[in-house]
Design an enzyme around this catalytic site. Structure first.
Site, short mmCIF file in Angstrom:
data_model
loop_
_atom_site.label_atom_id
_atom_site.label_comp_id
_atom_site.label_asym_id
_atom_site.label_seq_id
_atom_site.Cartn_x
_atom_site.Cartn_y
_atom_site.Cartn_z
N LYS A 12 61.15 33.10 1.03
CA LYS A 12 61.38 32.43 -0.25
C LYS A 12 60.20 31.54 -0.59
O LYS A 12 59.49 31.07 0.31
CB LYS A 12 62.63 31.53 -0.15
CG LYS A 12 63.95 32.27 -0.07
CD LYS A 12 65.10 31.28 0.05
CE LYS A 12 66.44 31.99 0.18
NZ LYS A 12 66.83 32.73 -1.04
N ARG A 61 75.12 39.35 2.84
CA ARG A 61 76.00 40.53 2.79
C ARG A 61 75.97 41.30 4.10
O ARG A 61 76.94 41.95 4.47
CB ARG A 61 75.59 41.41 1.59
CG ARG A 61 74.21 41.94 1.65
CD ARG A 61 73.68 42.42 0.30
NE ARG A 61 73.32 41.31 -0.59
CZ ARG A 61 72.85 41.47 -1.82
NH1 ARG A 61 72.69 42.70 -2.33
NH2 ARG A 61 72.55 40.43 -2.55
N1 BES Z 1 71.39 32.31 0.02
C1 BES Z 1 70.83 33.06 -1.03
C2 BES Z 1 71.55 32.88 -2.36
C3 BES Z 1 71.48 31.51 -2.97
C4 BES Z 1 70.56 31.21 -3.95
C5 BES Z 1 72.40 30.54 -2.61
C6 BES Z 1 70.54 29.97 -4.53
C7 BES Z 1 72.38 29.30 -3.20
C8 BES Z 1 71.45 29.00 -4.15
C9 BES Z 1 70.89 34.53 -0.66
O1 BES Z 1 70.80 34.83 0.68
C10 BES Z 1 69.72 35.17 -1.32
O2 BES Z 1 68.62 34.87 -0.96
N2 BES Z 1 69.98 36.06 -2.28
C11 BES Z 1 68.95 36.71 -2.97
C12 BES Z 1 69.34 38.17 -3.06
C13 BES Z 1 68.25 39.05 -3.57
C14 BES Z 1 67.13 39.14 -2.54
C15 BES Z 1 68.83 40.40 -3.83
C16 BES Z 1 68.88 36.09 -4.36
O3 BES Z 1 69.89 35.70 -4.90
O4 BES Z 1 67.75 35.96 -4.86
MN MN Z 2 68.81 35.00 1.33
#
Ligand code: BES
Ligand code: MN
Ligand code: ZN
Length: 488
Positions: free
Chosen positions: A265, A339
């Site tokens: 990230k 997931r």
């Molecule tokens: N933990 C994150 C989702 C999240 C984002 C929680 C902001 C709380 C605040 C999750 O694991 C994630 O990174 N999801 C990605 C999925 C994508 C790579 C398909 C996302 O939402 O960008």
């Molecule tokens: Mn994630």
């Protein structure tokens, strides 16, 4: 660990009001007869309360709002807080009024003159929830908290009504603490230890370690944690307060920190990913509440605890993992890890417990925040009856929840060239494709809801019942759902 303030319920003592130290809160509604406590305070202050309630400013307040009279003449108290609350206030208005008291409460004592108000217990509940502060890591002088008492005409009856609410408040606090805790403190092992400590409350707690998870075939969950120094774990918490029937299952995503892994990230805001165990935090809080109030229901809580780190041993984009169910998954993006964790814990929950239904919670996608903001959790379900029961419970508790669509059409996006499925379906409808992914690990006959709490688990500003930070969203709703559905 911050505990809810102990609140004492006692009979009103009007003669003691003149010398009552600290803060006094009293209820008023412009067109309704004032209470005895209000009249006494009004006499002592030579009509200041009556004038305040007749003011334009007070008239503009909504039920549950408050106005402070500072250093009133005739009283020893430093403030009288007048809460606008009609006699027929609903639960939300009463909690809001209590929250105003809880927010203002500090080092001095607070006395709330709830007297004969029928929602006195709700006032106490709102007060307790809003008085939360996460100051574990603040050195220097801790903010002391004065004692809180509620003067009510029938203290025993109100205390009885308030007791199960105190159990809910303690569950909410447990969830908030877990979600607020930084990831160097709340490691997978520390998290598991805090859950194991709940055995004292009569919960049965088991910790499944990595070798056991490997034996079970949880390749999807283990792949997420393989780049971390902290061992992956699944913790099973059982509360058997009902008869011999199969339990209801709650499953939580417990990513103690989500860097994104190799699909790392961006730096800005990454610190918020300490809350990526929010789903597991809610499951833990609900289990705590059920145990504290000795719920007459069978509920099992399962959490997948992992840390998603980049490392020489970390999982790569393009890796193919095998889930406990047997389906293979091509990991296109290591940041879509929640997931993968849930897939295995959902499957394990069904295989082992044959639950009558299950609800999973997860801070799963940024996409749900784009769709619903921070006001509502996204609710996905394969079963209208369970889903509607959940939505009614959420409505009754004032916790935002909104049903989202599902459908086979979205499955197209998850097709993989090399495995049974991919772990991402692209940006469009990202929260829905995530739900479709989870649905593949839910047996069609099992009533199921998936709650995407990415937007509701943690807030950047104060809400009605919580200071900024972890909210504990969902503990109240799930406790009510269990009460209404299984303890009726
Ligand atoms: N933990 C994150 C989702 C999240 C984002 C929680 C902001 C709380 C605040 C999750 O694991 C994630 O990174 N999801 C990605 C999925 C994508 C790579 C398909 C996302 O939402 O960008
Ligand atoms: Mn994630
Ligand atoms: Zn995540």
């Amino acid at each position: 660990m911050p505990q809810p303030l102990p609140i004492q319920f006692l009979a009103p003592d009007l003669d003691a009001l003149a010398t009552q130290p600290g803060r006094i809160a009293v209820l008023a509604e412009p067109d309704q007869t004032p209470s005895a406590g209000f009249r006494k305070l009004d006499r002592l202050t030579k009509g200041a309360l009556t004038r305040a309630v007749a003011s334009t400013a007070f008239g503009k307040l909504k039920p549950g709002d408050a106005m402070d009279l500072a250093w009133p003449t005739g009283l020893q108290a430093e403030a009288v807080q007048i809460l606008r609350l009609p006699k027929r206030a609903d639960q939300q208005q009463a909690r809001k009024a209590g929250a105003a008291v809880g927010k203002a409460h500090g080092a001095a004592a607070t006395l709330v003159l709830a007297e004969g108000h029928p929602r006195a217990a709700d006032i106490a509940f709102g007060l307790a929830l809003r008085a939360y502060a996460f100051d574990t890591h603040k050195t220097g002088e801790k903010k002391p908290r004065g004692p809180v008492s509620l003067a009510v005409t029938n203290p025993e009856a109100v205390a009885r009504t308030a007791a199960p609410m105190a159990a809910v408040a303690e569950g909410v606090f447990f969830t908030r603490d877990l979600v607020n805790e930084p990831a160097n403190v709340l490691t997978t092992s520390d998290f598991a230890a805090r859950l194991a400590a709940m055995q004292e409350l009569g919960l049965q707690v088991e910790i499944l370690e990595e070798d056991e998870l490997r034996r079970l075939g949880m390749g999807a969950l283990l792949g997420v944690g393989q780049g971390s120094e902290s061992p992956s774990k699944v913790v099973v918490m059982q509360w058997n307060g009902g008869g011999g029937e199969a339990p209801f299952a709650l499953i939580g995503k417990g990513v103690v920190f989500d860097t994104g892994g190799i699909s790392i990230k961006p730096a800005g805001g990454m610190e918020d990913m300490t809350m990526d165990m929010g789903g597991a935090g809610v499951v833990a809080g609900v289990m705590r509440t059920l145990a504290l109030r000795k719920a007459k229901a069978n509920v099992v809580g399962l959490v997948g605890l992992v840390e998603n780190m980049p490392d020489g041993k970390a999982q790569r984009p393009g890796d193919v993992v095998k889930s406990m169910k047997g389906d293979t998954i091509e990991v296109i993006n290591t940041d879509a890890e929640g997931r993968l964790v849930l897939a295995d814990v959902l499957w394990y929950a069904q295989e082992r417990f044959k639950p009558v239904g299950m609800i999973n919670l997860a801070t799963l996608t940024g996409a749900i925040i784009i769709a619903l903001g921070h006001e509502n959790t996204g609710v996905f379900s394969n079963n209208d009856d369970l889903c509607n029961a959940f939505l009614s419970a959420a409505k009754a508790e004032g916790e935002g929840a909104w049903r989202m669509p599902m459908g086979e059409a979205y499955d197209e996006k998850l097709k993989s060239r090399v495995a049974d499925m991919m772990n991402v379906g692209g940006r469009d409808g990202g929260a829905i494709t995530a739900a479709q992914f989870l649905a593949r690990f839910v047996k069609p006959e099992v009533p199921w809801c998936h709650l995407d709490i990415a937007g509701t688990a943690l807030l950047k500003s104060d809400s009605m019942l919580a200071p900024k930070g972890a909210t504990g969203w969902g503990v109240m709703t799930l406790d009510r759902l269990i009460r209404d559905r299984f303890e009726g």
